[in-house]
Design a protein around this motif. Structure first.
Motif, mmCIF file in Angstrom:
data_model
loop_
_atom_site.group_PDB
_atom_site.id
_atom_site.type_symbol
_atom_site.label_atom_id
_atom_site.label_comp_id
_atom_site.label_asym_id
_atom_site.label_seq_id
_atom_site.Cartn_x
_atom_site.Cartn_y
_atom_site.Cartn_z
ATOM 1 N N ALA A 44 -20.592 -6.751 17.224
ATOM 2 C CA ALA A 44 -21.682 -6.734 16.608
ATOM 3 C C ALA A 44 -21.966 -7.716 15.709
ATOM 4 O O ALA A 44 -21.419 -8.161 15.022
ATOM 5 N N ARG A 45 -23.443 -8.236 15.699
ATOM 6 C CA ARG A 45 -23.722 -9.251 14.900
ATOM 7 C C ARG A 45 -24.656 -9.045 13.734
ATOM 8 O O ARG A 45 -25.824 -8.669 13.897
ATOM 9 N N TYR A 46 -24.250 -8.960 12.641
ATOM 10 C CA TYR A 46 -24.971 -8.775 11.391
ATOM 11 C C TYR A 46 -25.553 -10.064 10.877
ATOM 12 O O TYR A 46 -25.038 -11.231 11.371
ATOM 13 N N ASP A 48 -25.273 -12.252 8.358
ATOM 14 C CA ASP A 48 -24.229 -13.121 7.840
ATOM 15 C C ASP A 48 -23.529 -13.788 9.120
ATOM 16 O O ASP A 48 -22.775 -14.841 9.000
ATOM 17 N N ASP A 49 -23.461 -13.002 10.298
ATOM 18 C CA ASP A 49 -22.852 -13.611 11.469
ATOM 19 C C ASP A 49 -23.522 -14.572 12.445
ATOM 20 O O ASP A 49 -22.979 -15.131 13.151
ATOM 21 N N LYS A 51 -24.965 -17.866 13.394
ATOM 22 C CA LYS A 51 -24.686 -19.520 13.232
ATOM 23 C C LYS A 51 -26.352 -20.240 13.133
ATOM 24 O O LYS A 51 -26.984 -19.845 13.823
ATOM 25 N N GLU A 192 -22.404 -3.843 3.721
ATOM 26 C CA GLU A 192 -23.022 -5.107 4.027
ATOM 27 C C GLU A 192 -24.198 -5.217 3.031
ATOM 28 O O GLU A 192 -24.872 -4.617 2.951
ATOM 29 N N THR A 193 -23.860 -6.340 2.217
ATOM 30 C CA THR A 193 -24.773 -6.704 1.173
ATOM 31 C C THR A 193 -26.209 -7.133 1.797
ATOM 32 O O THR A 193 -26.170 -7.410 3.086
ATOM 33 N N THR A 239 -27.351 -3.592 11.191
ATOM 34 C CA THR A 239 -27.357 -3.291 9.682
ATOM 35 C C THR A 239 -26.110 -2.599 9.160
ATOM 36 O O THR A 239 -26.007 -1.572 9.631
ATOM 37 N N GLY A 240 -25.514 -3.078 8.029
ATOM 38 C CA GLY A 240 -24.363 -2.337 7.771
ATOM 39 C C GLY A 240 -24.554 -1.545 6.598
ATOM 40 O O GLY A 240 -24.067 -1.453 5.690
ATOM 41 N N TYR A 272 -26.750 -12.288 -0.275
ATOM 42 C CA TYR A 272 -26.328 -11.855 -1.588
ATOM 43 C C TYR A 272 -24.906 -11.662 -1.444
ATOM 44 O O TYR A 272 -24.246 -11.054 -0.625
ATOM 45 N N ASP A 273 -24.051 -12.114 -2.616
ATOM 46 C CA ASP A 273 -22.694 -11.585 -2.702
ATOM 47 C C ASP A 273 -22.946 -10.311 -3.397
ATOM 48 O O ASP A 273 -24.066 -9.871 -3.912
ATOM 49 N N TYR B 39 -17.217 -9.985 5.059
ATOM 50 C CA TYR B 39 -17.266 -9.872 3.619
ATOM 51 C C TYR B 39 -18.046 -8.453 3.455
ATOM 52 O O TYR B 39 -18.924 -8.126 3.801
ATOM 53 N N CYS B 100 -22.241 2.586 10.757
ATOM 54 C CA CYS B 100 -22.785 1.216 10.539
ATOM 55 C C CYS B 100 -22.145 0.241 11.076
ATOM 56 O O CYS B 100 -22.690 -0.926 11.605
#
Lengths: 724, 160
Positions: A44-46, A48-49, A51, A192-193, A239-240, A272-273, B39, B100
């Motif tokens: 699954a691509r969030y 931040d994943d 490229k 997930e931020t 979406t996490g 964001y962190d 992360y 999720c």
């Protein structure tokens, strides 16, 4: 990874037929999560994943004071600033974030109204250098005293309700009982931020991000950049988690990323962190409620006088609607001959509070439910019995003017919850103050937008035939963990009469999918799902029995779209704040069993039992997942999630010091569904998502009071407070 | 500043050019093209970045990549074989253990490690997964999934 689509078919196909024994073919069955394989294999691509070779990394400079003016911004000479893209308020075409109102600036324009308010944005291709650079900017302020307490600042929104002769009822009452109830802020802690990636091409903007509501982001981008609809494409990535935290807040972030991308002419990542996310993002509105009730000696409720105050933070965001949803739920599932309610949301210099699962209802329901238990104790009555004597029924009128036109069946839900938890035996056995407690809450949650909200939204849903003989559901409702990507295909497959494996869900992007409204307010499965059902029915009619593959080969894609039609007789008057607030309510009873450590006062929720009417269950495994997850969030809110605010800053903005429940803390959660279907919800379904957040708080605090022989009326209720 | 660091990732040799103190998490995600590891907090609290390093469960956000030199690293990408999910993946899929999905890769790695070394967590699954936060499930379905994984394994399913 040698994992093809074929792999997916192979794994999913034999499992798709897990049945729960309902008549329908797909509705009511625990169809496996459509995107499940991607999630368990790490494919699954969030956001931040994604490229993005050659992209810049963005970072936000934020205010370190809560209130005042910016005097001067200095850039230290040790950084090659000429290599950086730097954006401030002057770079924003229209420096306002459009939500309900547009009071919030995209970037501070001299005035600071809360801690962590965005002042300027920087970007560079070296993420390490960005971190150093952001610490090399100094802001000098002229400080002003801030306001941090509910009730001290300007009123953001106010509502008043009066129904029946409440003054007379109080004057004549056999018993008058009152209490004050407080709830703290709560951080969403989606794992997930927040993050967005933006790029411009030929005056057209594309943003990829983590979000609940693609069209909210679209609307905000259009407003801030003065663009046309077709100049913007908002694409939702996997979406996490959201829980409301990705309802309103992502609009700000998307604009920020787009500003940096525009100025630099490059793709920009703004992710964001954790610390920045927790310190700067919205939280659940803190609340203070005063509840005064009049009743007979036998516990028959005669009148309520409820004052409901919440902290809105520095900007309006969604606070008026949070206040409104809080009000409608403030009276609980009870019959009140007379009622008065005074509700206010106040501005403070805290970061703006925003949407969080339950949206005001957990706050007001905490107050009424903690109050009901306290009242029962005052009357020397079992809290379950006091509730039973006062439940609302079909034909009764709520203080908002809504005549109940469904059967709440609260007695049945209560009986079953008491039976499942063995409430009576335990209550008799566990002495007050003996370290163990059992208590309950009884409550409801409205399905969909409050009042006339659904009418204004006018949601649209599309469905199209596909080349391979199937159909694709097109909505802007997002999968955020709750199962949209699976339940909508279930509904569509059922209505179309084709196999579930043939129905896919189009990942929302605003260029492709119609606006089915935001993914909020327990509306997706029931309200939007009904539109999916109707759209699929319309497509079925058009196909008139034709084989979809052949039809597609001959005519190309067949596409049908439907729009929300207001339910006849469901009327809400915004000006008078009267009418039918919701088309239907979901109903629930919680029983909490707790143990308190005699030495450390550490509380443990051993078992949380929930009997639930959310209408027809579309997918039992997913519905259980929603209930259990929401209950766990409620347990966290009640027992350990303490947002420590100092001058508007969340001091504990790390997962090291903001504590949410772990697997070792996990309560045994028992959920039993007792469905009573709702004709206007998809296949009879009602709202699910928010309901579980409402009940654990008051049930747990009341159970802890029994265990400790105490009278606490707030949450979170921390061990150090119980030790005092 | 950068250093050449080699390790085995899911059975394949990889070499990355990286600052030695860079967290392994970023070496995996950005240099080794394995973004399945997530992360979540960057300070070892949430467990989203959990991987197995030389048979030890570690939070890859806290491990300097230099520590992986010559090591065997296992991530979510390495669990399934060509046509079968690992028992723990299969169980999470069937039981609703993933919602999720963001905590799922780390949670599954912790689950896999627990099934290999159950003796390390005398308190069982709740203890073994204590370092992995999930905000969606309330853990109930994750516990169910772990039970199911054991069943799949004892029935001869894939997973080691």
């Amino acid at each position: 990874m040698p994992m093809s689509g074929e792999f997916k078919e192979k794994i999913l196909a034999p499992l798709m037929s897990i049945s729960t024994g309902k008549d329908l073919k797909f509705v009511g069955k625990s169809i496996l999560r459509k995107e499940g394989i991607d999630k368990v294999t790490g494919r699954a691509r969030y956001v931040d994943d994604v490229k993005t070779p050659g992209a810049l990394y963005g970072k936000t400079l934020r205010s370190s004071i809560a209130c005042g003016r910016i005097k001067k911004i200095s850039f230290a000479p040790n950084i090659p600033w000429d290599q950086f893209t730097i954006v401030d308020a002057r770079d924003v075409p229209y420096n306002r974030v459009l939500q309900i109102e547009s009071d919030q600036p995209v970037l501070c324009d001299g005035v600071v109204l809360h801690r962590e308010e965005p002042i300027l944005l920087i970007a560079h291709e070296d993420p390490g250098l960005v971190e150093t650079a952001i610490r090399s900017i100094t802001v000098e302020y002229e400080r002003e005293p801030g306001i941090f307490n509910i009730g001290e600042g300007r009123i953001l929104k106010q509502y008043d309700i009066e129904e029946g002769d409440w003054k007379k009822e109080f004057a004549a009452a056999e018993v008058v009982f009152e209490g004050e109830y407080k709830t703290g802020a709560q951080e969403h802690v989606y794992i997930e931020t927040n993050g967005f990636i933006a790029c411009w091409e030929d005056e057209c903007l594309t943003v990829h991000g983590s979000m609940q509501c693609p069209y909210y982001v679209h609307k905000a981008l259009k407003y801030a950049f003065k663009l046309q609809d077709d100049q913007i494409n908002v694409v939702q990535m996997t979406t996490g988690g959201g829980f409301g935290g990705k309802e309103d807040f992502p609009s700000v972030l998307a604009i920020h990323a787009a500003l940096l991308a525009k100025k630099s002419g490059r793709t920009v990542r703004l992710i964001y962190d954790r610390a920045e996310d927790m310190a700067s993002s919205t939280k659940r509105h803190p609340s203070i409620s005063k509840v005064r009730t009049a009743c007979t000696k036998d516990g028959i409720l005669r009148a309520i006088d409820f004052s409901f105050h919440i902290d809105g933070g520095a900007y309006i965001t969604l606070s008026p609607v949070v206040l409104s949803r809080g009000i409608v739920h403030a009276f609980g599932p009870y019959k009140w001959p007379a009622a008065k309610l005074h509700a206010q949301c106040f501005f403070t210099n805290s970061p703006p509070y925003g949407a969080f699962r339950g949206f005001g209802a957990p706050q007001s329901l905490f107050a009424i439910e903690a109050h009901m238990t306290a009242l029962a104790n005052h009357l020397g009555m079992d809290p379950a019995e006091l509730r039973r004597r006062n439940f609302i029924h079909r034909g009764d009128t709520m203080p908002t003017g809504q005549v109940v036109d469904e059967d709440p069946n609260m007695e049945a839900l209560l009986d079953r919850a008491l039976e499942l938890s063995d409430y009576k035996t335990k209550r008799a056995r566990w002495k007050r103050g003996g370290g163990k407690g059992i208590s309950l809450s009884t409550f409801m949650h409205g399905t969909g937008f409050t009042g006339s909200g659904e009418v204004y939204l006018a949601s649209r849903v599309g469905i199209a035939t596909t080349k391979d003989g199937g159909a694709e559901v097109r909505v802007s409702s997002t999968e955020i963990g709750q199962g949209t990507e699976t339940v909508f295909p279930q509904i569509a497959a059922e209505a179309l009469g084709i196999d579930i494996s043939k129905v896919s869900f189009r990942r929302p992007e605003t260029k492709v999918v119609p606006n089915s409204g935001p993914t909020v307010a327990s509306r997706t499965c029931s309200v939007v799902g009904k539109l999916v059902e109707r759209a699929a029915g319309k497509l079925k009619q058009r196909l008139a029995g034709a084989d979809i593959r052949q039809h597609y080969a001959q005519h190309g894609e067949a596409y049908e779209e439907v729009e929300y039609v207001p339910r006849p007789g469901l009327v809400w008057d915004d000006d008078k704040y009267k009418g039918s607030a919701y088309g239907a309510y979901s109903w629930c009873v919680n029983v909490a069993e707790v143990t308190v450590d005699p030495v450390t006062a550490m509380p443990r929720v051993d078992t949380l039992t929930a009997t639930v009417d959310v209408g027809t269950i579309i997918n039992p495994v997913l519905a259980h997942g929603q209930m259990e997850g929401g209950i766990a969030q409620g347990i966290g809110w009640a027992t350990c999630e303490n947002v420590v605010l100092k001058e508007g800053l969340m001091e504990n903005h790390h997962l090291t010091n903001y504590v949410i429940p772990t697997s070792a803390d996990a309560a045994r959660i028992v959920v039993e569904f007792m469905p009573s279907p709702y004709s206007e919800g998809a296949f009879g379904s009602k709202g699910v998502g928010e309901l579980p957040m409402d009940g654990p708080g008051p049930a747990i605090v009341s159970a802890l009071n029994d265990a400790m022989e105490a009278k606490f009326t707030h949450l979170p209720l921390l061990p150090e407070e119980m030790l005092k | 500043m950068k250093q050449t660091i080699s390790f085995t990732l899911n059975g394949n040799s990889v070499t990355v050019e990286s600052h030695p103190m860079q967290p392994l998490l970023y070496a995996l995600r950005e240099d080794a093209d394995a973004p399945g590891t997530k992360y979540g907090c960057g300070e070892g609290e949430c467990g989203a970045c959990t991987v197995i390093l030389n048979d030890e469960l570690v939070m890859s956000c806290l491990v300097p990549v230099v520590q992986a030199e010559g090591a065997r690293v296992e991530t979510i990408e390495g669990l399934a074989n060509a046509d079968e999910l690992h028992a723990v993946q299969q169980a999470f899929l069937e039981s609703g253990g993933a919602q999720c999905g963001i905590c799922t890769p780390g949670m599954i790695m912790a689950g896999v490690h627990h099934l290999r070394h159950p003796e390390r967590a005398p308190g069982g699954v709740p203890e073994a997964l204590e370092g992995n936060l999930c905000r969606c499930t309330g853990y109930t379905r994750i516990f169910t999934a772990m039970k199911r994984a054991k069943e799949i394994l004892s029935a001869g399913g894939t997973g080691s």
